[in-house]
Design an enzyme around this catalytic site. Structure first.
Site, PDB file in Angstrom:
ATOM      1  N   ARG A 179      58.196   3.709  35.490  1.00 61.06           N
ATOM      2  CA  ARG A 179      57.392   2.513  35.782  1.00 61.06           C
ATOM      3  C   ARG A 179      57.861   1.390  34.863  1.00 61.06           C
ATOM      4  O   ARG A 179      57.799   1.517  33.632  1.00 61.06           O
ATOM      5  CB  ARG A 179      55.926   2.850  35.527  1.00 61.06           C
ATOM      6  CG  ARG A 179      54.964   1.784  35.897  1.00 61.06           C
ATOM      7  CD  ARG A 179      53.548   2.213  35.538  1.00 61.06           C
ATOM      8  NE  ARG A 179      52.978   3.161  36.443  1.00 61.06           N
ATOM      9  CZ  ARG A 179      51.944   3.967  36.146  1.00 61.06           C
ATOM     10  NH1 ARG A 179      51.402   3.926  34.948  1.00 61.06           N
ATOM     11  NH2 ARG A 179      51.447   4.796  37.041  1.00 61.06           N
TER      12      ARG A 179
ATOM     13  N   ARG B 182      48.599  -1.306  28.998  1.00 61.51           N
ATOM     14  CA  ARG B 182      49.549  -1.161  30.117  1.00 61.51           C
ATOM     15  C   ARG B 182      50.078  -2.526  30.581  1.00 61.51           C
ATOM     16  O   ARG B 182      49.725  -3.562  30.024  1.00 61.51           O
ATOM     17  CB  ARG B 182      48.835  -0.476  31.283  1.00 61.51           C
ATOM     18  CG  ARG B 182      48.243   0.892  30.958  1.00 61.51           C
ATOM     19  CD  ARG B 182      49.331   1.897  30.680  1.00 61.51           C
ATOM     20  NE  ARG B 182      48.796   3.245  30.565  1.00 61.51           N
ATOM     21  CZ  ARG B 182      48.637   4.086  31.588  1.00 61.51           C
ATOM     22  NH1 ARG B 182      48.889   3.709  32.824  1.00 61.51           N
ATOM     23  NH2 ARG B 182      48.186   5.310  31.385  1.00 61.51           N
TER      24      ARG B 182
ATOM     25  N   LYS C  34      44.309   5.185  27.918  1.00 62.67           N
ATOM     26  CA  LYS C  34      44.970   4.022  28.502  1.00 62.67           C
ATOM     27  C   LYS C  34      44.089   2.774  28.385  1.00 62.67           C
ATOM     28  O   LYS C  34      42.846   2.885  28.312  1.00 62.67           O
ATOM     29  CB  LYS C  34      45.315   4.285  29.956  1.00 62.67           C
ATOM     30  CG  LYS C  34      44.130   4.740  30.786  1.00 62.67           C
ATOM     31  CD  LYS C  34      44.399   4.767  32.270  1.00 62.67           C
ATOM     32  CE  LYS C  34      45.441   5.731  32.701  1.00 62.67           C
ATOM     33  NZ  LYS C  34      45.465   5.933  34.172  1.00 62.67           N
TER      34      LYS C  34
ATOM     35  N   LYS D 216      43.776  -1.452  29.814  1.00 63.82           N
ATOM     36  CA  LYS D 216      44.313  -2.370  30.829  1.00 63.82           C
ATOM     37  C   LYS D 216      43.806  -3.806  30.643  1.00 63.82           C
ATOM     38  O   LYS D 216      42.625  -3.998  30.384  1.00 63.82           O
ATOM     39  CB  LYS D 216      43.934  -1.853  32.212  1.00 63.82           C
ATOM     40  CG  LYS D 216      44.543  -0.479  32.482  1.00 63.82           C
ATOM     41  CD  LYS D 216      44.273   0.037  33.867  1.00 63.82           C
ATOM     42  CE  LYS D 216      45.041   1.327  34.103  1.00 63.82           C
ATOM     43  NZ  LYS D 216      44.789   1.903  35.428  1.00 63.82           N
TER      44      LYS D 216
ATOM     45  N   CYS E 238      46.815   4.423  47.146  1.00 60.31           N
ATOM     46  CA  CYS E 238      47.618   4.869  46.004  1.00 60.31           C
ATOM     47  C   CYS E 238      48.774   5.711  46.520  1.00 60.31           C
ATOM     48  O   CYS E 238      48.854   6.010  47.709  1.00 60.31           O
ATOM     49  CB  CYS E 238      46.747   5.676  45.054  1.00 60.31           C
ATOM     50  SG  CYS E 238      46.333   7.296  45.727  1.00 60.31           S
TER      51      CYS E 238
ATOM     52  N   CYS F  18      52.582  12.590  43.383  1.00 52.81           N
ATOM     53  CA  CYS F  18      51.521  12.584  42.367  1.00 52.81           C
ATOM     54  C   CYS F  18      50.990  13.994  42.132  1.00 52.81           C
ATOM     55  O   CYS F  18      50.482  14.635  43.052  1.00 52.81           O
ATOM     56  CB  CYS F  18      50.377  11.657  42.789  1.00 52.81           C
ATOM     57  SG  CYS F  18      49.091  11.663  41.525  1.00 52.81           S
TER      58      CYS F  18
ATOM     59  N   CYS G 293      42.626  10.891  44.998  1.00 51.57           N
ATOM     60  CA  CYS G 293      41.778  11.708  44.115  1.00 51.57           C
ATOM     61  C   CYS G 293      40.842  10.759  43.360  1.00 51.57           C
ATOM     62  O   CYS G 293      41.008   9.537  43.415  1.00 51.57           O
ATOM     63  CB  CYS G 293      42.628  12.540  43.146  1.00 51.57           C
ATOM     64  SG  CYS G 293      43.152  11.648  41.677  1.00 51.57           S
TER      65      CYS G 293
ATOM     66  N   CYS H 243      43.195   5.347  41.752  1.00 53.75           N
ATOM     67  CA  CYS H 243      44.276   4.366  41.547  1.00 53.75           C
ATOM     68  C   CYS H 243      44.323   3.312  42.648  1.00 53.75           C
ATOM     69  O   CYS H 243      44.741   2.185  42.401  1.00 53.75           O
ATOM     70  CB  CYS H 243      45.627   5.061  41.471  1.00 53.75           C
ATOM     71  SG  CYS H 243      45.726   6.301  40.186  1.00 53.75           S
TER      72      CYS H 243
END
Ligand code: SRM
Ligand code: SF4
Length: 567
Positions: A80, A150, A212, A214, A431, A437, A476, A480
């Site tokens: 990424r 991120r 994480k 953001k 996503c 994934c 899931c 995302c």
């Protein structure tokens, strides 16, 4: 009042030890790169490479077959890129396209909903190569994954106005400011000389963040970045065509665990207004407060929203004020009216043109209906300007000189890049999910296009085919695809089964509520037909789908997600 506030104790998560013992994110990645016996990374390195912007994955479509053949799973990495604000030049695009075509298993480029791109299916032996290609072009993938800040988002098109340009510069500045300082990335991937004795992480600390993190920089009235889903947000306040300061909002996030009531989605909350000169010190204060007070004992309770719930917003705010040596002023007025991209042609501030192209689920590939990858490549070859990736997984070809406009338009038409599509499709998102994934429970990207066609047919049947509904799918409950900010949100439960959420709003400031649990696609369509039919008959003038299902009490409005989401 600080409630349930636990300082890090002996029960630190395994990830905390991995970070601590990693020697500033080095681990033994270098040794793993030399190991040709496996295509994967070992032990801690599996997690550490994420800080460098890569995930180890295997092709889930091939898992069973390879297992039966007693073969190692089809390991390959996803990389990424770090691309604050989503801006990439044509020249850079050409190199990325070439690498994707020649050195990845899937030969595609995947635009993400955080304004960057991912390359799936890179074999371990090709990793250094891609990092060196990125580096030569002034790009990197540092800190695009794991427990750091991120890729920083900003309102999509910096060429729309001078204020948009400022906003983009802030996204870059904040991204660079909060980046890991370790030299590990340069040493491992770019063969720089070892200098780890000088490593320091003044902002992130030796164990980085608990989870994480953001960030967005936003210009109202566009909420294309979906700011309410982010940990730290700077909403621009503008006077005389200049950004004079920001309203700061913190603590958004969307992931849940099915059935786990200790997890909930949450919309970012207002801290207050700051003048522009305080931006970086406030960013640092927020990040370090989360660094020091975030839960390191339970990763499911570690994001900023849980820290705020644990200690209270007022305590968090006070701490940020102390650390940044400021006092937040009252929030200044702001409002959002849009969230989607403006597909098609637009003139920019310099009288150049931009063309926003819809990319279904962000997947840049060629198929029988559209030669998107080839078309973008052809355009990149003659285009002197930039590409801009949007938070809706679309791409803007920007700064097109007037003399190139018709050439680019011709290519775009010939390759099927300009197509008439419904508003429903234009605003849809899924996503990645299968096959790459590892966490996917149900299909998302691979089911969305056909699914949208079926919903389009329902909308046509009831005469609302020109209307917008924000429909999103996530494979899931990590969410995302930002399904928990959609008017209709699907979240994967098992293969072929989804939870159906309805009642988010058009601008992304309301979380939808569960309507049906664990149902098949066929059942979802039956429910949607019932709901869309009713909406078409009983809605008030211009009433959005999400607002309608709330007004009609088809689902309860979520006001405080902590209490209302699961009740
Ligand atoms: Fe995500 C994990 C893909 C945006 C919440 N996400 C993953 C991983 C890396 C799976 C993994 O951990 O192994 C997925 C890789 C799939 C693949 O094969 O590519 C993945 N997430 C994506 C992308 C590509 C979806 C897309 O189709 O665009 C987005 C990449 C963004 C980027 O460029 O950085 C992406 N992920 C999001 C968002 C939306 C957003 O950020 O606006 C969310 C919800 C917002 C939030 O953070 O609350 C999101 N992803 C997660 C989570 C849950 C985190 C949590 O708070 O618990 C995970 C799992 C985790 O981190 O443990 C996850
Ligand atoms: Fe994978 Fe789940 Fe994220 Fe979809 S929502 S990309 S299935 S982690």
């Amino acid at each position: 009042m600080i409630k349930n506030f636990k300082k890090s104790s002996l029960t630190l998560t395994k990830e905390e030890y991995i970070k601590k013992n990693s020697n500033y994110l080095r681990g033994t990645i270098v040794d793993d790169l030399k190991n040709e016996v496996t295509n994967g990374f070992d032990g801690d390195n599996f997690s550490l490479i994420r800080f460098h912007g890569m995930y180890q994955q295997d092709d889930r479509d091939l898992r069973v077959e390879r297992n039966e053949q007693k073969l190692e799973p089809r390991y390959a990495m996803m990389l990424r890129c770090r691309l604050p604000g989503g801006v990439i030049s044509s020249k850079q695009w050409l190199k990325i396209d070439s690498f994707a075509t020649n050195n990845t298993l899937y030969k595609t480029i995947r635009l993400t909903n955080r304004q960057t791109f991912q390359l799936h299916g890179i074999l371990k032996k090709n990793l250094k190569n891609i990092h060196q290609i990125l580096n030569k072009m002034g790009l990197d993938s540092l800190g695009t994954a794991n427990d750091v800040n991120r890729n920083v988002l900003c309102t999509s098109d910096p060429m729309e106005s001078s204020v948009h340009q400022e906003c983009y510069l802030w996204a870059q500045k904040i991204s660079n400011f909060l980046l890991p300082q370790t030299k590990a990335y340069a040493e491992i991937w770019l063969d720089h000389k070892k200098v780890f004795s000088t490593d320091q992480e003044p902002i992130l600390g030796t164990t980085y963040l608990p989870r994480k993190f953001k960030t967005t920089v936003v210009i109202p009235p566009d909420n294309d970045v979906d700011l309410y889903a982010n940990d730290m947000n700077f909403i621009a306040i503008i006077e005389k065509k200049k950004i004079i300061g920001f309203n700061v909002l913190i603590g958004g996030g969307l992931s849940i665990v099915h059935g786990n009531k200790k997890t909930w989605p949450f919309l970012a909350l207002e801290l207050g207004y700051i003048s522009i000169d305080k931006t970086l010190s406030v960013a640092k204060a927020i990040v370090t407060t989360q660094r020091d007070w975030g839960n390191r004992n339970d990763r499911k309770n570690a994001k900023t929203r849980y820290t705020i719930d644990n200690i209270g917003l007022d305590v968090f705010k006070k701490e940020v004020e102390t650390r940044a040596n400021i006092t937040f002023e009252l929030i200044r007025p702001y409002s959002f009216t849009t969230r989607g991209d403006k597909i098609g042609w637009k003139k920019d501030i310099n009288n150049n043109w931009s063309l926003t192209i819809f990319v279904q689920n962000g997947r840049v590939c060629d198929n029988k209906d559209q030669l998107l990858k080839s078309g973008l490549l052809k355009i990149a070859n003659i285009h002197n300007g930039k590409f801009r990736i949007t938070s809706n997984q679309n791409i803007i070809i920007s700064e097109i000189l007037i003399e190139n406009k018709s050439k680019i338009e011709k290519i775009a038409i010939a390759y099927g890049l300009i197509k008439k599509i419904s508003k429903l499709r234009e605003n849809s998102m899924a996503c990645v999910s299968f096959p790459t994934c590892p966490l996917a429970m149900a299909e998302a990207e691979r089911m969305l296009s056909m699914f949208i066609t079926k919903v389009e047919n329902i909308m046509l049947k009831y005469g609302v085919e020109k209307e917008v509904i924000i429909l999103r799918v996530s494979g899931c409950p990590n969410g995302c695809g930002r399904s928990l900010l959609a008017e209709i949100g699907l979240i994967g439960k098992a293969i072929g089964k989804y939870n159906l959420y309805i009642g988010g709003n058009r601008i992304g400031s309301r979380i939808p509520k569960i309507y049906q649990e664990n149902i098949t696609e066929k059942e979802i369509l039956v429910h949607l037909e019932f709901l869309i039919k009713n909406w078409s008959i009983y809605r008030k003038e211009n009433e959005d789908f999400g607002d309608f299902v709330i007004r009609k009490k088809i689902v309860k409005e979520i006001i405080n997600p902590i209490h209302d989401f699961w009740s």
